[in-house]
Design a protein around this motif. Structure first.
Motif, PDB file in Angstrom:
ATOM      1  N   PRO A   1       0.789  -1.289  -0.133  1.00  0.00           N
ATOM      2  CA  PRO A   1       0.145  -0.049   0.102  1.00  0.00           C
ATOM      3  C   PRO A   1       0.923   1.161  -0.112  1.00  0.00           C
ATOM      4  N   ALA A   2       2.121   1.304   0.773  1.00  0.00           N
ATOM      5  CA  ALA A   2       2.865   2.480   0.771  1.00  0.00           C
ATOM      6  C   ALA A   2       3.532   2.829  -0.964  1.00  0.00           C
ATOM      7  N   TRP A   3       3.842   1.681  -1.548  1.00  0.00           N
ATOM      8  CA  TRP A   3       4.251   1.823  -2.714  1.00  0.00           C
ATOM      9  C   TRP A   3       3.222   2.454  -3.777  1.00  0.00           C
ATOM     10  N   LEU A   4       1.945   1.811  -3.566  1.00  0.00           N
ATOM     11  CA  LEU A   4       0.774   2.351  -4.394  1.00  0.00           C
ATOM     12  C   LEU A   4       0.418   3.812  -4.186  1.00  0.00           C
ATOM     13  N   GLU A   5       0.692   4.302  -2.976  1.00  0.00           N
ATOM     14  CA  GLU A   5       0.314   5.548  -2.819  1.00  0.00           C
ATOM     15  C   GLU A   5       1.292   6.460  -3.167  1.00  0.00           C
ATOM     16  N   ALA A   6       2.649   6.133  -3.197  1.00  0.00           N
ATOM     17  CA  ALA A   6       3.608   6.853  -3.516  1.00  0.00           C
ATOM     18  C   ALA A   6       3.675   6.702  -5.327  1.00  0.00           C
ATOM     19  N   ASN A   7       2.965   5.501  -5.809  1.00  0.00           N
ATOM     20  CA  ASN A   7       3.196   5.351  -7.333  1.00  0.00           C
ATOM     21  C   ASN A   7       1.846   4.883  -7.739  1.00  0.00           C
ATOM     22  N   PRO A   8       0.813   5.596  -7.688  1.00  0.00           N
ATOM     23  CA  PRO A   8      -0.604   5.234  -8.067  1.00  0.00           C
ATOM     24  C   PRO A   8      -0.690   4.968  -9.701  1.00  0.00           C
ATOM     25  N   LEU A   9      -1.370   4.048 -10.016  1.00  0.00           N
ATOM     26  CA  LEU A   9      -1.708   3.637 -11.514  1.00  0.00           C
ATOM     27  C   LEU A   9      -2.747   4.485 -11.841  1.00  0.00           C
ATOM     28  N   THR A  10      -2.442   5.101 -13.165  1.00  0.00           N
ATOM     29  CA  THR A  10      -3.294   5.721 -13.877  1.00  0.00           C
ATOM     30  C   THR A  10      -4.471   5.001 -14.450  1.00  0.00           C
TER      31      THR A  10
END
Length: 102
Positions: free
Chosen positions: A19-28
């Motif tokens: 979740p921390a990675w996704l928050e920093a790198n959200p997919l468009t």
């Protein structure tokens, strides 16, 4: 994770991304649409290692473009992190980059 990738369920695979990675790198939406344009024809573990609360797997993924039917192989390194609080392993580097060769 492996089954989700093999079946092309990239949105399902996102549930195992840190979740921390996704928050920093959200997919468009555009990035997710690119994943919908490919079919996975193979997923093979070619090497792995574990050190403490991290793991690394080298994967070969067969990818077919649904529009051109062009097939190719992509090598991806999965990085995993053990989260003791959640009692689960998270993929610490996101979804595989299936376009690195293009």
């Amino acid at each position: 994770w492996s089954a989700a990738i093999r079946w092309g369920d990239f949105e399902g695979a996102l549930n195992l991304v840190d979740p921390a990675w996704l928050e920093a790198n959200p997919l468009t939406d555009l990035e997710l649409e690119r994943y919908r344009q490919v079919q996975i024809s193979g997923y093979r573990d070619v090497g792995s290692s574990v050190e403490g609360d991290t793991a690394r797997r080298v994967i070969e993924i067969g990818v077919v473009n649904r529009h051109t039917l062009r097939a190719r192989e992509v090598r991806h390194v999965e990085q995993w992190r053990w989260d003791a609080d959640a009692e689960t392993w998270w993929v610490a580097n996101g979804l595989p980059n299936l376009w690195q060769e293009e």
